[in-house]
Structures are given as structure tokens and as C-alpha cells.
Scaffold this active site. Structure first.
Site, PDB file in Angstrom:
ATOM      1  N   HIS A 120       0.834  -1.211   0.000  1.00 31.69           N
ATOM      2  CA  HIS A 120       0.000   0.000   0.000  1.00 31.69           C
ATOM      3  C   HIS A 120       0.866   1.257   0.000  1.00 31.69           C
ATOM      4  CE1 HIS A 120      -3.152   2.849   0.982  1.00 31.69           C
ATOM      5  NE2 HIS A 120      -2.475   3.223   2.057  1.00 31.69           N
ATOM      6  N   GLU A 188      -8.846  -2.490   6.919  1.00 30.24           N
ATOM      7  CA  GLU A 188      -7.819  -2.632   7.942  1.00 30.24           C
ATOM      8  C   GLU A 188      -8.219  -3.672   8.986  1.00 30.24           C
ATOM      9  OE1 GLU A 188      -6.260   0.978   9.533  1.00 30.24           O
ATOM     10  OE2 GLU A 188      -6.789   2.176   7.763  1.00 30.24           O
ATOM     11  N   ASP A 220     -11.338   2.496   7.805  1.00 31.50           N
ATOM     12  CA  ASP A 220     -10.948   3.868   8.106  1.00 31.50           C
ATOM     13  C   ASP A 220     -11.309   4.725   6.894  1.00 31.50           C
ATOM     14  OD1 ASP A 220      -9.839   5.896   9.673  1.00 31.50           O
ATOM     15  OD2 ASP A 220      -7.925   5.745   8.630  1.00 31.50           O
ATOM     16  N   ARG A 224      -9.969  11.606   0.291  1.00 33.16           N
ATOM     17  CA  ARG A 224      -8.625  11.772  -0.276  1.00 33.16           C
ATOM     18  C   ARG A 224      -8.341  13.206  -0.724  1.00 33.16           C
ATOM     19  NH1 ARG A 224      -6.143   7.397   1.793  1.00 33.16           N
ATOM     20  NH2 ARG A 224      -7.107   5.446   1.123  1.00 33.16           N
ATOM     21  N   GLN A 227      -7.785  15.265   2.410  1.00 37.35           N
ATOM     22  CA  GLN A 227      -6.510  14.818   2.978  1.00 37.35           C
ATOM     23  C   GLN A 227      -5.325  15.376   2.196  1.00 37.35           C
ATOM     24  OE1 GLN A 227      -6.103  10.549   2.920  1.00 37.35           O
ATOM     25  NE2 GLN A 227      -4.054  10.565   3.791  1.00 37.35           N
ATOM     26  N   LYS A 240      -9.668  12.263   7.658  1.00 33.37           N
ATOM     27  CA  LYS A 240      -9.771  10.950   8.305  1.00 33.37           C
ATOM     28  C   LYS A 240     -10.730  10.943   9.496  1.00 33.37           C
ATOM     29  CE  LYS A 240      -6.359   8.571   6.236  1.00 33.37           C
ATOM     30  NZ  LYS A 240      -6.474   7.194   5.723  1.00 33.37           N
ATOM     31  N   THR A 244     -14.704   6.258  11.462  1.00 31.70           N
ATOM     32  CA  THR A 244     -13.970   4.997  11.356  1.00 31.70           C
ATOM     33  C   THR A 244     -14.904   3.905  11.863  1.00 31.70           C
ATOM     34  OG1 THR A 244     -11.829   6.062  11.753  1.00 31.70           O
ATOM     35  CG2 THR A 244     -11.957   3.673  12.113  1.00 31.70           C
ATOM     36  N   GLU A 345      -6.117   2.917  -4.668  1.00 30.02           N
ATOM     37  CA  GLU A 345      -5.221   1.982  -5.352  1.00 30.02           C
ATOM     38  C   GLU A 345      -5.938   1.204  -6.444  1.00 30.02           C
ATOM     39  OE1 GLU A 345      -2.431  -0.107  -2.332  1.00 30.02           O
ATOM     40  OE2 GLU A 345      -4.225   0.537  -1.243  1.00 30.02           O
TER      41      GLU A 345
END
Length: 398
Positions: A120, A188, A220, A224, A227, A240, A244, A345
Site C-alpha cells: 500500500h 484494515e 478507516d 482523499r 486529505q 480521516k 472509522t 489503489e
């Protein structure tokens, strides 16, 4: 001899008697309380064990009792559910999972999120620093992480409201404000601290199992675009902290002995406090589904940093632990495209949108999208250990 329960457990169940994950449930017309999952049922521990520590809407009081107590209770529950002699007294304490409401399993004290998948981290580096080394110089020397917001850790099923914030596209001369256009997930694995530590006293690698109660799944959620604009120079913040999600079941470490594996080979010597003495990698297979369609299968065994190393690093400066602390692995991604644990990704930053059934595509999440993360691991007696699921549906910005 394979351990079996007198409670019917379907062959593909996440919850054989070798698992016995803890959660908090609310029976119809009753108060929230602690239970363990077995097959398609949950065992009311306050009723089955006669212990008021379980007649609470949180695992924290039980977790604070420490590892010896955790092991005693697990042995007693196993005995109740496998010895036919205990059936008359234990069976009335069983509730069908379909008839109860699952709640947040523990009160979160602090929340830390790591960045421990080499695949990652390298993928993100290649996207954002194409002319540089994909990993930053410190990455293989310490588990990189950040402190998150405990107050926005929510149970599975909680709707996720699209966050607003400042965004600055590369071509813009100044930032604008509005709903995130690049809303993402991070698949996660989370680790729940049961017993705390003293301020100023680091927790050694060898003491990992004395402090960590169990393992859950974490999503989480990440904005983007928010961020990207905010994170220099101090790191993740509003991109973020809005939500969560965690799964409702905490799988105890003792249920995962058969899943323990060595972490990947290191290409240099680690400092002493991070040097592996035991194999605390875990052979978990995760699955990410978007609106019911599987889009990824991240392998947790490929994580460069283990949960024991993360705990040792998190406390090496003397930071104390508290019952209910949660720390997460960071996005789990493998070496193959179909093993990536984020849409950043999977769509390579939006340049390669995912093709979905029915002809649609997706780069980042749209309103109404539902993401579900599940995981399984090998268990004792050759059974499969499951973690349940962590799910969230995206609602429009407010």
C-alpha cells in the site's frame, strides 16, 4: 479430536466453538449486555456465567481484568458449549443472532492508525512521487502512524455522511469548500487493548498478548481530496476524522494461534525494541465488497509491521495504554491489483476506474454505495475463524 459444540453450527459459519468472539448485543425488550457468538446464536454471558461484569453495554470492565481472567472465561465458555451436561443450564442463555441488535462492542479510549503494508505504501508513493523512491526513508525503520479521533469510531452499520472540507485540485490557484469528491475506504485490521500500562513504561514486544485483548475489522473512511490539501506538514486530520467503522465482534488472540505466521523478510536489521522474538503476523484473508460485488481480497499476512511491533513502537516513548485503546493496521494491500485495500489503489487514483456488474464503473464512492469488509483465518482443528463484517453506506453531505 475436533472440538464440537452441542449448539448447531453451520459448516460455513464464521463462529465455530474454536472462535468464540465477544460482542455487545441488545435482546428484544432487554438491556445491552456482553455475549459470545456461536454459530447462529449469541450466548448471554451474564446469564450463563452469573457474572455481573457481563451485564454491561461494553466489554471494557471485563477486558480490564487481564489475560489470566480472559483465559479462564474462555475455558469456561468452551466447557459450557461443548459438554452436553451443561446444556440444560446454558441453552436458556442463547439468543438467535437474527433476533438481537449488535452494538459497539467497547468504549474507545484512544485511537491510533498505522501505515504498515509495504504494498500500500509503495503504491501511494508511486502515485504521488513518481520520480522518487516510493517509500520514505523512515518507513522500514519504524511503524509509521498517526493519532485519530476516538469519538468518531462507530459500529458497523452506522451510515457514513459524506464529509465537507477544503479541497484544492492541482490546477486550481486557491482552495474551495464542499463535499469530498474522492471518498474512499481503507480495509484494515484493528487491535483492542484490554489492560493498560503505566505512563513512562514502554511495552515490550514479548508483552503484546498481556495487553491486547483481541482483533476486529476496521474501515478507516478517507476523504482523499481533503486529505491531500491538509496533510502537509502535520499529516491526516479532517480527511480521516469524520468516521472509522469497526466490526461488532472482537476475536480473542487465543482463537488465532493457528493463524500466526512470520512477517515478511526484512532487508535490514531492526532496532532492538522492534526485533521480532515471536511470529505475530496473522494469516487473514480479507474481502472487500461494493454493493454486494467483491472488488478486492487483501492478504493480511503480507503486512510488513506486526501488531506486536506497532504496540512496542506506540509506547516506546513512555506513552501509556488504557483499556479500550484501539489501534489499526493501516490499509491492507497485497502485491496483485485484485488485492488492494483502497479505491485509491484499485482505480489508481481515478485513472483506471473499476468496472462493475451491469456496466457501471467506480473510482471513488458515490452516495448510496455500501461497502462491506469481511475476513477469515485458519483456526484450531482445521476450522475457519471468521470476524463477521464491518459495513457502512454513504449518505449525502449535509
Amino acid at each position: 479430536m475436533t472440538l464440537t459444540s452441542w449448539v448447531p453450527v453451520p459448516a460455513e459459519s464464521d463462529f465455530p466453538v474454536q472462535n468464540l468472539p465477544y460482542g455487545v448485543f441488545e435482546p428484544a425488550g432487554g438491556a445491552a449486555r456482553v455475549g459470545v457468538a456461536i454459530g447462529e446464536h449469541v450466548l448471554d454471558l451474564a446469564a450463563a456465567l452469573g457474572d455481573e461484569v457481563f451485564a454491561r453495554p461494553s466489554l471494557n470492565a471485563f477486558m480490564a481484568q487481564g489475560r489470566r481472567r480472559w483465559q479462564e472465561v474462555r475455558a469456561r465458555i468452551t466447557e459450557l458449549l461443548t459438554d452436553e451436561r451443561h446444556r440444560p443450564s446454558a441453552e436458556p442463555a442463547l439468543h438467535r443472532l437474527a433476533d438481537v441488535r449488535l452494538l459497539m462492542p467497547f468504549e474507545v479510549a484512544d485511537y491510533v492508525d498505522f501505515y504498515s503494508s509495504e504494498h500500500h505504501a509503495a503504491n501511494i508513493g508511486r502515485m504521488f512521487r513518481p520520480d522518487s523512491e516510493p517509500l520514505m526513508p523512515n518507513w522500514k525503520h519504524l511503524p509509521v502512524g498517526y493519532h485519530g479521533r476516538a469519538g468518531t469510531v462507530v459500529p458497523s452499520g452506522t451510515p457514513i455522511v459524506r464529509p465537507n472540507g477544503q479541497r484544492k485540485p492541482p490546477q486550481a490557484t486557491a482552495p474551495g469548500f464542499g463535499p469530498s469528491q474522492r471518498l474512499d475506504i481503507e480495509a484494515e485490521v484493528g487491535f483492542v487493548v484490554g489492560t493498560g500500562s503505566e505512563l513512562g513504561e514502554p511495552v515490550a514486544l514479548a508483552d503484546f498478548a498481556e495487553h491486547v485483548f483481541g482483533v476486529c475489522l476496521v474501515n478507516d473512511w478517507s476523504a482523499r481530496d481533503i486529505q491531500a490539501w491538509e496533510y502537509v506538514p502535520l499529516g491526516p486530520f479532517l480527511g480521516k476524522s469524520f468516521a472509522t467503522s469497526v466490526s461488532p465482534w472482537i476475536v480473542p488472540l487465543d482463537a488465532l494461534e493457528a493463524a500466526r505466521v512470520a512477517p515478511p523478510e526484512r532487508d535490514h536489521e531492526l532496532l532492538g525494541y522492534l526485533r521480532d522474538r515471536a511470529d505475530w503476523g496473522l494469516d487473514l484473508t480479507m474481502r472487500v465488497r461494493l454493493n454486494g460485488h467483491q472488488v478486492s481480497e487483501p492478504p493480511f499476512a503480507t503486512m510488513y509491521w506486526t501488531a506486536a511491533q506497532q504496540l512496542a513502537h506506540m509506547t516506546v516513548n513512555g506513552a501509556s495504554l488504557r483499556t479500550g485503546d484501539l489501534y489499526a493496521s493501516g490499509t491492507v494491500s497485497g502485491p496483485e491489483p485484485g488485492q488492494r485495500g483502497s479505491f485509491m489503489e484499485l482505480s489508481w487514483g481515478g485513472k483506471e476506474p473499476l468496472e462493475l456488474p451491469g456496466g457501471g464503473t467506480r473510482s471513488f464512492l458515490e452516495d448510496g454505495d455500501e461497502v462491506t469488509i469481511t475476513a477469515t483465518a485458519p483456526g484450531a482443528d482445521g476450522v475457519r475463524i471468521g470476524f463477521g463484517e464491518v459495513t457502512g453506506r454513504i449518505e449525502p453531505a449535509r
